[in-house]
Design a protein around this motif. Structure first.
Motif, mmCIF file in Angstrom:
data_model
loop_
_atom_site.group_PDB
_atom_site.id
_atom_site.type_symbol
_atom_site.label_atom_id
_atom_site.label_comp_id
_atom_site.label_asym_id
_atom_site.label_seq_id
_atom_site.Cartn_x
_atom_site.Cartn_y
_atom_site.Cartn_z
ATOM 1 N N LYS A 261 -0.508 -23.211 -2.557
ATOM 2 C CA LYS A 261 -0.145 -22.061 -3.284
ATOM 3 C C LYS A 261 -1.001 -20.696 -3.235
ATOM 4 C CE LYS A 261 1.671 -22.304 -7.516
ATOM 5 N NZ LYS A 261 2.031 -22.706 -8.615
ATOM 6 N N ALA A 262 -2.405 -20.971 -2.910
ATOM 7 C CA ALA A 262 -3.302 -19.851 -2.616
ATOM 8 C C ALA A 262 -2.748 -19.209 -1.520
ATOM 9 C CB ALA A 262 -4.799 -20.303 -2.546
ATOM 10 N N PHE A 263 -2.299 -19.857 -0.223
ATOM 11 C CA PHE A 263 -1.925 -19.185 0.804
ATOM 12 C C PHE A 263 -0.703 -18.523 0.846
ATOM 13 C CE2 PHE A 263 -4.642 -23.023 2.285
ATOM 14 C CZ PHE A 263 -5.501 -22.374 2.880
ATOM 15 N N GLY A 264 0.150 -18.992 -0.079
ATOM 16 C CA GLY A 264 1.665 -18.286 -0.395
ATOM 17 C C GLY A 264 1.352 -16.844 -1.075
ATOM 18 N N TRP A 265 0.248 -16.956 -2.145
ATOM 19 C CA TRP A 265 0.001 -15.632 -2.623
ATOM 20 C C TRP A 265 -0.507 -14.657 -1.900
ATOM 21 C CZ3 TRP A 265 2.273 -14.333 -6.695
ATOM 22 C CH2 TRP A 265 2.871 -15.026 -7.611
ATOM 23 N N TYR A 266 -1.690 -15.145 -1.063
ATOM 24 C CA TYR A 266 -2.374 -14.506 -0.045
ATOM 25 C C TYR A 266 -1.343 -13.805 1.051
ATOM 26 C CZ TYR A 266 -4.656 -12.814 4.337
ATOM 27 O OH TYR A 266 -5.180 -11.976 5.370
ATOM 28 N N ARG A 267 -0.173 -14.507 1.383
ATOM 29 C CA ARG A 267 0.957 -13.959 2.258
ATOM 30 C C ARG A 267 1.564 -12.871 1.839
ATOM 31 N NH1 ARG A 267 2.686 -17.667 6.657
ATOM 32 N NH2 ARG A 267 4.640 -16.565 6.381
ATOM 33 N N ILE A 268 1.838 -13.175 0.240
ATOM 34 C CA ILE A 268 2.651 -12.113 -0.353
ATOM 35 C C ILE A 268 2.044 -10.903 -0.709
ATOM 36 C CG2 ILE A 268 3.659 -11.604 -2.709
ATOM 37 C CD1 ILE A 268 4.482 -14.614 -2.799
ATOM 38 N N ILE A 269 0.823 -10.868 -1.003
ATOM 39 C CA ILE A 269 -0.075 -9.790 -0.896
ATOM 40 C C ILE A 269 -0.320 -9.030 0.225
ATOM 41 C CG2 ILE A 269 -2.296 -8.890 -1.662
ATOM 42 C CD1 ILE A 269 -2.564 -11.422 -3.706
ATOM 43 N N LEU A 270 -0.454 -9.590 1.274
ATOM 44 C CA LEU A 270 -0.904 -9.048 2.614
ATOM 45 C C LEU A 270 0.476 -8.132 2.781
ATOM 46 C CD1 LEU A 270 -2.392 -8.359 5.072
ATOM 47 C CD2 LEU A 270 -1.825 -10.684 5.917
ATOM 48 N N GLY A 271 1.776 -9.034 2.914
ATOM 49 C CA GLY A 271 2.995 -8.362 3.167
ATOM 50 C C GLY A 271 3.444 -7.222 2.486
ATOM 51 N N LEU A 272 3.034 -7.235 1.004
ATOM 52 C CA LEU A 272 3.443 -5.946 0.267
ATOM 53 C C LEU A 272 2.209 -4.927 0.905
ATOM 54 C CD1 LEU A 272 3.864 -7.483 -3.192
ATOM 55 C CD2 LEU A 272 5.403 -6.646 -1.603
ATOM 56 N N LEU A 273 1.050 -5.093 1.157
ATOM 57 C CA LEU A 273 0.117 -4.190 1.654
ATOM 58 C C LEU A 273 0.669 -3.534 2.972
ATOM 59 C CD1 LEU A 273 -3.124 -5.805 0.754
ATOM 60 C CD2 LEU A 273 -2.455 -3.845 -0.272
ATOM 61 N N VAL A 274 1.007 -4.526 3.858
ATOM 62 C CA VAL A 274 1.733 -3.931 5.116
ATOM 63 C C VAL A 274 2.823 -2.952 4.749
ATOM 64 C CG1 VAL A 274 2.743 -4.651 7.297
ATOM 65 C CG2 VAL A 274 0.784 -5.888 6.357
ATOM 66 N N ILE A 275 3.833 -3.246 4.020
ATOM 67 C CA ILE A 275 4.773 -2.510 3.640
ATOM 68 C C ILE A 275 4.457 -1.109 3.314
ATOM 69 C CG2 ILE A 275 7.043 -2.200 2.222
ATOM 70 C CD1 ILE A 275 7.266 -5.202 2.528
ATOM 71 N N ALA A 276 3.431 -1.292 2.365
ATOM 72 C CA ALA A 276 2.885 -0.021 1.544
ATOM 73 C C ALA A 276 2.127 1.036 2.816
ATOM 74 C CB ALA A 276 1.892 -0.493 0.376
ATOM 75 N N TYR A 277 1.524 0.157 3.538
ATOM 76 C CA TYR A 277 0.866 1.022 4.634
ATOM 77 C C TYR A 277 1.575 1.746 5.483
ATOM 78 C CZ TYR A 277 -2.244 2.481 8.401
ATOM 79 O OH TYR A 277 -3.064 3.088 9.218
ATOM 80 N N PHE A 278 2.565 0.968 6.082
ATOM 81 C CA PHE A 278 3.620 1.545 7.372
ATOM 82 C C PHE A 278 4.590 2.115 6.746
ATOM 83 C CE2 PHE A 278 1.198 -1.616 9.486
ATOM 84 C CZ PHE A 278 1.063 -1.488 10.600
ATOM 85 N N TRP A 279 4.909 2.225 5.489
ATOM 86 C CA TRP A 279 6.029 2.784 4.930
ATOM 87 C C TRP A 279 5.628 4.255 4.443
ATOM 88 C CZ3 TRP A 279 10.664 -0.627 2.683
ATOM 89 C CH2 TRP A 279 11.027 -1.403 3.502
ATOM 90 N N PHE A 280 4.448 4.169 3.431
ATOM 91 C CA PHE A 280 3.975 5.222 2.746
ATOM 92 C C PHE A 280 2.936 5.701 3.105
ATOM 93 C CE2 PHE A 280 6.242 2.191 -0.044
ATOM 94 C CZ PHE A 280 7.290 2.741 -0.376
ATOM 95 N N VAL A 281 1.988 5.305 4.167
ATOM 96 C CA VAL A 281 0.679 5.863 4.657
ATOM 97 C C VAL A 281 0.674 6.459 5.791
ATOM 98 C CG1 VAL A 281 -1.722 5.701 4.681
ATOM 99 C CG2 VAL A 281 -0.527 4.378 2.786
ATOM 100 N N LYS A 282 0.892 5.511 6.836
ATOM 101 C CA LYS A 282 1.068 5.703 8.192
ATOM 102 C C LYS A 282 2.299 6.752 8.472
ATOM 103 C CE LYS A 282 0.556 3.903 12.750
ATOM 104 N NZ LYS A 282 0.563 2.855 13.709
#
Length: 282
Positions: A261-282
């Motif tokens: 489960k810890a890896f699952g949560w890591y994946r979700i958090i990283l995925g959301l950060l990637v979306i936030a960065y490439f959609w709203f920052v970059k």
């Protein structure tokens, strides 16, 4: 040159860690390339990010040699007859299962490799795959909570089950960010395989898959390298090998007492950060 070798070292570390933890090595390599780009041609980098997986897979070979090498000195016990006096039958059967499980990804992955790279090898697809399989890990662990696994050894894996696991591996071949190890572990857990067996079988599945993918990329690129390219490959391979040994031993100890489960949560958090960065920052 020193700067490029330091970058190759970083890529090797990321490969060695993420290849075995179910968090997607390809996804992390794509993301790392967005921030730390090697001063090499696009064709060389496309080959490099696959070939350094050889360093990672050699770590599996070294650690699990006694479980994957079927040939041995003559077994003079009464139950061993003919060729089986020199060959471990159980290990040969395991390799047959591995071969069968690799067929979907091997056939379809090679045939449509360029198409998959063109369509799906981008930050958005990586983020979506990270999140989807992160959720899958959490849900599966919740569903199987307090349940005893039905399959507790590789020998108990049926041919039907390994075919199904093979199709989960195919998902990872199509969608970067899924994680080859993550996809096959999820598939195995769904079919009642214990965490330890699911993880080890995933490791063994990687041997022919990675060797095949690396050979395919090398032949496609050719064997003409500049001195800098040779050094970059060597540094990446050696670093991935050493890091992988550490990551594999950590993971096998970790899952004895913990869920995925810890890896699952890591994946979700990283995925959301990637979306936030490439959609709203970059």
């Amino acid at each position: 040159m020193l700067l490029e070798l330091l970058k190759a070292f970083l890529f090797g570390v990321v490969e060695g860690i993420t290849e075995w933890l179910p968090i997607s090595s390809t996804g992390h390599m794509i993301l790392l390339d967005q921030f730390v780009q090697l001063g090499v041609s696009k064709d060389f980098y496309s080959m490099f990010e696959v070939v350094i997986q050889l360093g990672a897979i050699l770590a599996v070979v070294v650690i699990y040699w006694h479980k994957i090498w079927p040939f041995h000195q003559a077994d003079k016990s009464a139950h061993a007859q003919g060729i089986w006096r020199y060959v471990d039958k159980d290990i040969m059967i395991m390799w047959l299962k591995i071969f069968i499980a690799c067929l979907p990804a091997g056939i379809i992955g090679i045939a449509f490799n360029d198409t998959f790279e063109r369509l799906f090898y981008n930050p958005t697809c990586v983020a979506i795959a990270l999140i989807v399989f992160g959720i899958a890990f959490i849900l599966i662990e919740d569903i199987h909570k307090n349940k005893q696994p039905k399959i507790t050894s590789i020998a108990e894996l049926s041919y039907y089950t390994v075919v199904l696991i093979g199709f989960f591996q195919l998902i990872a071949a199509v969608f970067p960010g899924t994680s080859r190890s993550g996809a096959t572990i999820v598939g195995a857990l769904i079919f009642g395989v214990s965490r330890t067996v699911a993880t080890e079988f995933t490791f063994f599945l990687a041997i022919p898959v990675m060797f095949g993918a690396a050979l395919f990329k090398l032949v496609k690129f050719g064997f003409s390298f500049t001195p800098l390219e040779i050094w970059i490959l060597v540094v990446g391979l050696v670093t991935a090998f050493i890091t992988s040994i550490i990551a594999i031993k950590f993971l096998m100890q970790y899952i004895k007492k913990h869920t995925f489960k810890a890896f699952g949560w890591y994946r979700i958090i990283l995925g959301l950060l990637v979306i936030a960065y490439f959609w709203f920052v970059k």
